[in-house]
Design a protein around this motif. Structure first.
Motif, PDB file in Angstrom:
ATOM      1  N   VAL A  16      -2.925   5.582 -14.593  1.00 19.63           N
ATOM      2  CA  VAL A  16      -3.852   4.644 -13.964  1.00 19.63           C
ATOM      3  C   VAL A  16      -3.165   4.102 -12.718  1.00 19.63           C
ATOM      4  CG1 VAL A  16      -5.122   2.474 -14.180  1.00 19.63           C
ATOM      5  CG2 VAL A  16      -4.981   4.028 -16.139  1.00 19.63           C
ATOM      6  N   LEU A  17      -3.811   4.315 -11.587  1.00 20.75           N
ATOM      7  CA  LEU A  17      -3.324   3.829 -10.302  1.00 20.75           C
ATOM      8  C   LEU A  17      -4.238   2.694  -9.867  1.00 20.75           C
ATOM      9  CD1 LEU A  17      -1.567   4.066  -7.724  1.00 20.75           C
ATOM     10  CD2 LEU A  17      -3.203   5.802  -6.921  1.00 20.75           C
TER      11      LEU A  17
ATOM     12  N   LEU B  26      -8.214   6.024 -10.780  1.00 14.98           N
ATOM     13  CA  LEU B  26      -7.934   5.064  -9.714  1.00 14.98           C
ATOM     14  C   LEU B  26      -8.822   3.848  -9.931  1.00 14.98           C
ATOM     15  CD1 LEU B  26      -6.784   4.179  -6.927  1.00 14.98           C
ATOM     16  CD2 LEU B  26      -8.676   5.452  -5.883  1.00 14.98           C
ATOM     17  N   ILE B  27      -8.211   2.680  -9.984  1.00 11.14           N
ATOM     18  CA  ILE B  27      -8.964   1.425 -10.034  1.00 11.14           C
ATOM     19  C   ILE B  27      -8.810   0.750  -8.679  1.00 11.14           C
ATOM     20  CG2 ILE B  27      -9.146  -0.883 -11.041  1.00 11.14           C
ATOM     21  CD1 ILE B  27      -8.049   0.267 -13.656  1.00 11.14           C
TER      22      ILE B  27
ATOM     23  N   MET C  86       0.946   0.829  -8.934  1.00 12.17           N
ATOM     24  CA  MET C  86       0.265  -0.102  -8.030  1.00 12.17           C
ATOM     25  C   MET C  86       0.380   0.313  -6.576  1.00 12.17           C
ATOM     26  SD  MET C  86      -1.289  -2.859  -9.078  1.00 12.17           S
ATOM     27  CE  MET C  86      -1.278  -3.685  -7.502  1.00 12.17           C
ATOM     28  N   LEU C  87      -0.706   0.097  -5.848  1.00 10.71           N
ATOM     29  CA  LEU C  87      -0.699   0.132  -4.388  1.00 10.71           C
ATOM     30  C   LEU C  87      -1.096  -1.271  -3.955  1.00 10.71           C
ATOM     31  CD1 LEU C  87      -2.639   3.453  -3.722  1.00 10.71           C
ATOM     32  CD2 LEU C  87      -0.187   3.062  -3.457  1.00 10.71           C
ATOM     33  N   THR C  88      -0.231  -1.937  -3.240  1.00 10.49           N
ATOM     34  CA  THR C  88      -0.512  -3.307  -2.839  1.00 10.49           C
ATOM     35  C   THR C  88      -0.090  -3.506  -1.392  1.00 10.49           C
ATOM     36  OG1 THR C  88      -0.250  -5.624  -3.507  1.00 10.49           O
ATOM     37  CG2 THR C  88       1.688  -4.226  -3.706  1.00 10.49           C
ATOM     38  N   GLY C  89      -0.660  -4.482  -0.731  1.00 10.86           N
ATOM     39  CA  GLY C  89      -0.362  -4.724   0.679  1.00 10.86           C
ATOM     40  C   GLY C  89      -1.276  -3.919   1.589  1.00 10.86           C
ATOM     41  N   ARG C  90      -1.236  -4.231   2.864  1.00 10.76           N
ATOM     42  CA  ARG C  90      -2.178  -3.658   3.831  1.00 10.76           C
ATOM     43  C   ARG C  90      -1.678  -2.391   4.523  1.00 10.76           C
ATOM     44  NH1 ARG C  90      -6.362  -6.673   6.202  1.00 10.76           N
ATOM     45  NH2 ARG C  90      -6.857  -8.453   4.928  1.00 10.76           N
ATOM     46  N   HIS C  91      -0.814  -1.648   3.934  1.00 11.73           N
ATOM     47  CA  HIS C  91      -0.227  -0.457   4.550  1.00 11.73           C
ATOM     48  C   HIS C  91      -1.043   0.804   4.296  1.00 11.73           C
ATOM     49  CE1 HIS C  91       1.091  -0.701   0.403  1.00 11.73           C
ATOM     50  NE2 HIS C  91       1.157   0.607   0.428  1.00 11.73           N
ATOM     51  N   LYS C  92      -2.299   0.684   3.936  1.00 11.82           N
ATOM     52  CA  LYS C  92      -3.067   1.804   3.408  1.00 11.82           C
ATOM     53  C   LYS C  92      -4.091   2.336   4.412  1.00 11.82           C
ATOM     54  CE  LYS C  92      -3.562  -1.157   0.007  1.00 11.82           C
ATOM     55  NZ  LYS C  92      -4.063  -1.814  -1.177  1.00 11.82           N
ATOM     56  N   SER C  93      -3.995   3.610   4.716  1.00 10.95           N
ATOM     57  CA  SER C  93      -4.913   4.204   5.692  1.00 10.95           C
ATOM     58  C   SER C  93      -6.355   4.243   5.186  1.00 10.95           C
ATOM     59  CB  SER C  93      -4.451   5.608   6.079  1.00 10.95           C
ATOM     60  OG  SER C  93      -4.412   6.447   4.940  1.00 10.95           O
TER      61      SER C  93
ATOM     62  N   SER D 254      -7.508   2.048   2.988  1.00 14.34           N
ATOM     63  CA  SER D 254      -7.795   0.678   2.580  1.00 14.34           C
ATOM     64  C   SER D 254      -8.163   0.577   1.105  1.00 14.34           C
ATOM     65  CB  SER D 254      -8.893   0.089   3.476  1.00 14.34           C
ATOM     66  OG  SER D 254      -9.096  -1.279   3.204  1.00 14.34           O
ATOM     67  N   MET D 255      -9.417   0.287   0.815  1.00 13.44           N
ATOM     68  CA  MET D 255      -9.851  -0.030  -0.542  1.00 13.44           C
ATOM     69  C   MET D 255      -9.903   1.169  -1.486  1.00 13.44           C
ATOM     70  SD  MET D 255     -12.730  -2.751   0.640  1.00 13.44           S
ATOM     71  CE  MET D 255     -12.800  -3.959  -0.665  1.00 13.44           C
ATOM     72  N   VAL D 256      -9.850   2.374  -0.956  1.00 12.86           N
ATOM     73  CA  VAL D 256      -9.839   3.565  -1.814  1.00 12.86           C
ATOM     74  C   VAL D 256      -8.586   4.416  -1.602  1.00 12.86           C
ATOM     75  CG1 VAL D 256     -12.319   3.687  -2.219  1.00 12.86           C
ATOM     76  CG2 VAL D 256     -11.335   4.854  -0.234  1.00 12.86           C
ATOM     77  N   GLU D 257      -7.546   3.801  -1.073  1.00 13.19           N
ATOM     78  CA  GLU D 257      -6.266   4.507  -0.928  1.00 13.19           C
ATOM     79  C   GLU D 257      -5.861   5.076  -2.285  1.00 13.19           C
ATOM     80  OE1 GLU D 257      -2.886   5.917   1.055  1.00 13.19           O
ATOM     81  OE2 GLU D 257      -4.602   4.889   1.922  1.00 13.19           O
ATOM     82  N   GLY D 258      -5.365   6.291  -2.256  1.00  9.37           N
ATOM     83  CA  GLY D 258      -4.944   6.960  -3.481  1.00  9.37           C
ATOM     84  C   GLY D 258      -5.859   8.104  -3.856  1.00  9.37           C
ATOM     85  N   ILE D 259      -7.069   8.078  -3.332  1.00 12.22           N
ATOM     86  CA  ILE D 259      -8.022   9.137  -3.671  1.00 12.22           C
ATOM     87  C   ILE D 259      -7.782  10.405  -2.846  1.00 12.22           C
ATOM     88  CG2 ILE D 259      -9.879   8.544  -2.056  1.00 12.22           C
ATOM     89  CD1 ILE D 259     -11.779   8.912  -4.523  1.00 12.22           C
ATOM     90  N   GLN D 260      -7.087  10.276  -1.734  1.00 16.44           N
ATOM     91  CA  GLN D 260      -6.955  11.379  -0.781  1.00 16.44           C
ATOM     92  C   GLN D 260      -6.067  12.523  -1.259  1.00 16.44           C
ATOM     93  OE1 GLN D 260      -5.572   8.385  -0.534  1.00 16.44           O
ATOM     94  NE2 GLN D 260      -3.787   8.346   0.796  1.00 16.44           N
TER      95      GLN D 260
END
Length: 120
Positions: free
Chosen positions: A54-55, A4-5, A77-84, A86-92
């Motif tokens: 790579v995400l 995850l980047i 890619m994860l883009t936009g403000r739809h992320k619970s 935020s800056m580390v979305e994808g790690i969960q």
């Protein structure tokens, strides 16, 4: 291996003052390709080092700053403000083997370019 980047813009190549990261300014338009290049270089390095996935989670301001068409075709890619998260979305999801913070700045009260701290 999945990486995850988390990509922020204040620490990207060429960024030296607030207008460089303020969407809509000429300076922001000038810095977007350099930011994209920094993130892409990190992704390519991870692929060269053996990563299968790579995400990229775009983490600056509106989270719509990277030039998507200039990124390697293999990245997700994860883009936009739809992320619970935020800056580390994808790690969960528990399937990330490593995380890199690209283009980040120093924290509030420290010396560095555009030092600040984001509190959600």
């Amino acid at each position: 291996m999945k990486i995850l980047i988390s990509a922020d813009m204040e620490g990207a190549t060429g960024v030296t003052w607030p207008a460089d990261v303020l969407p809509g300014t000429p300076q922001w338009e000038r810095c977007r390709p350099m930011f994209t290049s920094d993130v892409n270089a990190a992704a390519l390095g991870f692929y060269d080092g053996g990563a299968d996935e790579v995400l990229i989670n775009e983490a600056h301001w509106s989270m719509r700053n990277l030039l998507l068409e200039q990124l390697d075709d293999r990245v997700q890619m994860l883009t936009g403000r739809h992320k619970s998260l935020s800056m580390v979305e994808g790690i969960q999801h528990g399937d990330v083997d490593g995380i890199a913070f690209v283009g980040y700045h120093t924290g509030a009260g420290t010396e560095g370019v555009l030092a600040h701290t984001y509190l959600a």
